[in-house]
Design an enzyme around this catalytic site. Structure first.
Site, PDB file in Angstrom:
ATOM      1  N   ASP A   1      -8.358  -0.701   6.560  1.00 36.90           N
ATOM      2  CA  ASP A   1      -7.305  -0.305   7.475  1.00 36.90           C
ATOM      3  C   ASP A   1      -7.434   0.239   8.722  1.00 36.90           C
ATOM      4  OD1 ASP A   1      -5.520  -1.578   5.578  1.00 36.90           O
ATOM      5  OD2 ASP A   1      -5.275   0.260   4.486  1.00 36.90           O
TER       6      ASP A   1
ATOM      7  N   SER B   1      -8.838  -4.356  -3.451  1.00 36.46           N
ATOM      8  CA  SER B   1      -8.901  -2.994  -4.302  1.00 36.46           C
ATOM      9  C   SER B   1      -7.676  -2.618  -5.104  1.00 36.46           C
ATOM     10  CB  SER B   1      -9.386  -1.843  -3.580  1.00 36.46           C
ATOM     11  OG  SER B   1      -8.633  -1.409  -2.627  1.00 36.46           O
TER      12      SER B   1
ATOM     13  N   GLY C   1       3.037  -4.701  -0.216  1.00 37.80           N
ATOM     14  CA  GLY C   1       1.742  -5.346  -1.109  1.00 37.80           C
ATOM     15  C   GLY C   1       1.366  -4.474  -2.158  1.00 37.80           C
TER      16      GLY C   1
ATOM     17  N   ARG D   1       0.379  -1.874  11.142  1.00 38.87           N
ATOM     18  CA  ARG D   1      -0.661  -1.651  11.794  1.00 38.87           C
ATOM     19  C   ARG D   1      -1.145  -2.297  13.111  1.00 38.87           C
ATOM     20  NH1 ARG D   1      -2.294   2.210   8.684  1.00 38.87           N
ATOM     21  NH2 ARG D   1      -2.315   1.974   6.441  1.00 38.87           N
TER      22      ARG D   1
ATOM     23  N   LYS E   1       0.127   6.950   1.897  1.00 42.32           N
ATOM     24  CA  LYS E   1       1.103   5.898   1.344  1.00 42.32           C
ATOM     25  C   LYS E   1      -0.108   5.580   0.040  1.00 42.32           C
ATOM     26  CE  LYS E   1       0.734   1.789   2.589  1.00 42.32           C
ATOM     27  NZ  LYS E   1       0.743   0.240   3.253  1.00 42.32           N
ATOM     28  N   SER E   2      -1.086   5.456   0.350  1.00 43.38           N
ATOM     29  CA  SER E   2      -1.891   5.076  -0.749  1.00 43.38           C
ATOM     30  C   SER E   2      -2.148   6.199  -1.909  1.00 43.38           C
ATOM     31  CB  SER E   2      -3.696   5.104  -0.326  1.00 43.38           C
ATOM     32  OG  SER E   2      -3.835   4.049   0.809  1.00 43.38           O
TER      33      SER E   2
END
Length: 413
Positions: free
Chosen positions: A288, A145, A70, A364, A22-23
């Site tokens: 995470d 970040s 987010g 999560r 996803k990042s």
């Protein structure tokens, strides 16, 4: 609605096709759009955050609802600030209580014009997009970040470029390095010396791009191997030299007895034994992974002391308080401190009968607690299990394929 998760009857031996990162997906989508690329990003994550990003970038609308995403909220806010037009962006009630003031103020300093539509410092936002001047700005190094990444990705397209000074300790450095590494893939170079990142005016180059698998998702399979202590799990699409900070999970899980063998197609997990008496670790670079390790250590009866957790307070939920509340249901009493340290000294209390784990709209929480079925004789119940669609839509199907029982119940909390 909740799911009752029960343990497999036999050792797990399977190959898992993990979701794409996803990042990386969300960053690549922004960079692809900024480069005006004719290529489509390949192997995108099939998760809520990425699907919402794709929908927004392909939309002709001027009003965007990003739900609980987010990453999408932050990246899209910066992106829209340089796209000429008037835009609004909102989300769930939880999103409306997640602070965004640091990012908005920084963008406004660079020449953007962004206003709060309701509560000062929080979404929803009204954005008047235009060319950005750029310049010098300072941010606390311990903010999310994603704020920093959002600014960096639009920095080369400002008139003056951006010099970004990060004050104090910098958390989540790997995510910043990930952003800079992906920007380089799209033809933009930056310099990072000490606490200063400089991005000069440049143009992005359209390039074909394929997203690698998600190391954060891999952590739940590492947890499964650590708790089951038997079997063999292959995880496809992971690479040893990854840009993802959560690849550090392989090294850290070795301290809990899980061995990693890198193959041509991914990694092979086996239990090697030799777990620690206590795990002390600073998760500032891998926030995470904190939930995965808190649950794993508790269920293995390994006391722990985790620091570097500041960003967990402003995730989908306050993850520190959520971990304390839900592990208490299983008989583990965790403590936290104002300097964002979470620890468990090994003390136990009476567990709740038939506990149902609340997930707090946080994917999560669901994925970190489900493997507890390997340790709890009666299995474990996970409330609102569909929250996993945020990052790993096939999680429950993959658990079923591994032999776990996944049964729907109607005892919601």
């Amino acid at each position: 609605m909740s799911y009752l998760i029960s343990a497999p009857d036999a050792p797990i031996r399977m190959s898992v096709k993990l979701p794409a990162s996803k990042s990386i997906s969300n960053r690549a989508l922004i960079l692809n759009a900024l480069s005006y690329s004719g290529y489509e990003v390949e192997n995108l994550s099939d998760c809520d955050d990425t699907n919402l990003m794709v929908k927004a970038l392909n939309s002709n609308d001027r009003n965007f609802d990003v739900g609980a995403a987010g990453t999408t909220m932050r990246f899209l806010t910066a992106f829209l600030s340089k796209v000429v037009g008037e835009w609004t962006i909102t989300g769930t009630e939880r999103m409306k209580n997640r602070p965004i003031k640091v990012l908005v103020e920084a963008l406004n300093q660079l020449g953007a014009r962004i206003e709060y539509m309701e509560k000062e410092g929080y979404p929803p936002l009204r954005i008047f997009g235009s060319a950005l001047q750029g310049g010098d700005i300072s941010l606390p190094g311990n903010v999310s970040s994603q704020y920093i990444s959002a600014i960096l990705m639009i920095a080369p397209l400002t008139e003056k470029g951006v010099t970004l000074r990060l004050e104090g300790d910098i958390i989540s450095k790997p995510y910043i390095r990930l952003t800079l590494g992906l920007m380089e893939r799209f033809g933009v170079n930056a310099s990072w010396t000490g606490n200063v990142i400089r991005v000069t005016p440049q143009e992005y180059t359209p390039v074909p791009f394929k997203v690698e698998s998600d190391w954060s998702a891999a952590s739940y399979w590492y947890e499964i191997m650590a708790l089951s202590k038997r079997g063999e799990i292959r995880l496809e699409g992971l690479f040893k030299h990854s840009l993802q900070g959560d690849a550090a999970g392989a090294r850290l899980f070795a301290r809990l007895g899980v061995g990693t063998t890198f193959t041509r197609d991914g990694v092979l997990l086996r239990y090697t034994g030799g777990s620690r008496d206590k795990l002390v670790y600073d998760f500032a670079d891998e926030p995470d992974l904190a939930q995965t390790f808190a649950v794993t250590c508790a269920l293995l009866n390994i006391p722990f002391r985790f620091s570097g957790l500041r960003s967990l307070r402003i995730k989908e939920t306050d993850r520190i308080e959520a971990l304390k509340a839900e592990l208490r249901k299983l008989g583990y009493t965790l403590t936290s401190h104002k300097d964002n340290i979470l620890e468990w000294d090994g003390g136990r209390s009476e567990p709740e009968p038939r506990p149902v784990i609340a997930t707090y709209e946080d994917h999560r929480m669901a994925m970190a607690f489900a493997p507890a079925a390997l340790v709890l004789p009666e299995g474990i119940r996970i409330a609102h299990p569909r929250v996993v669609t945020k990052s790993y839509p096939r999680y429950w199907e993959d658990l079923k394929a591994a032999g776990f029982g996944v049964r729907e119940e109607n005892n919601d909390i």
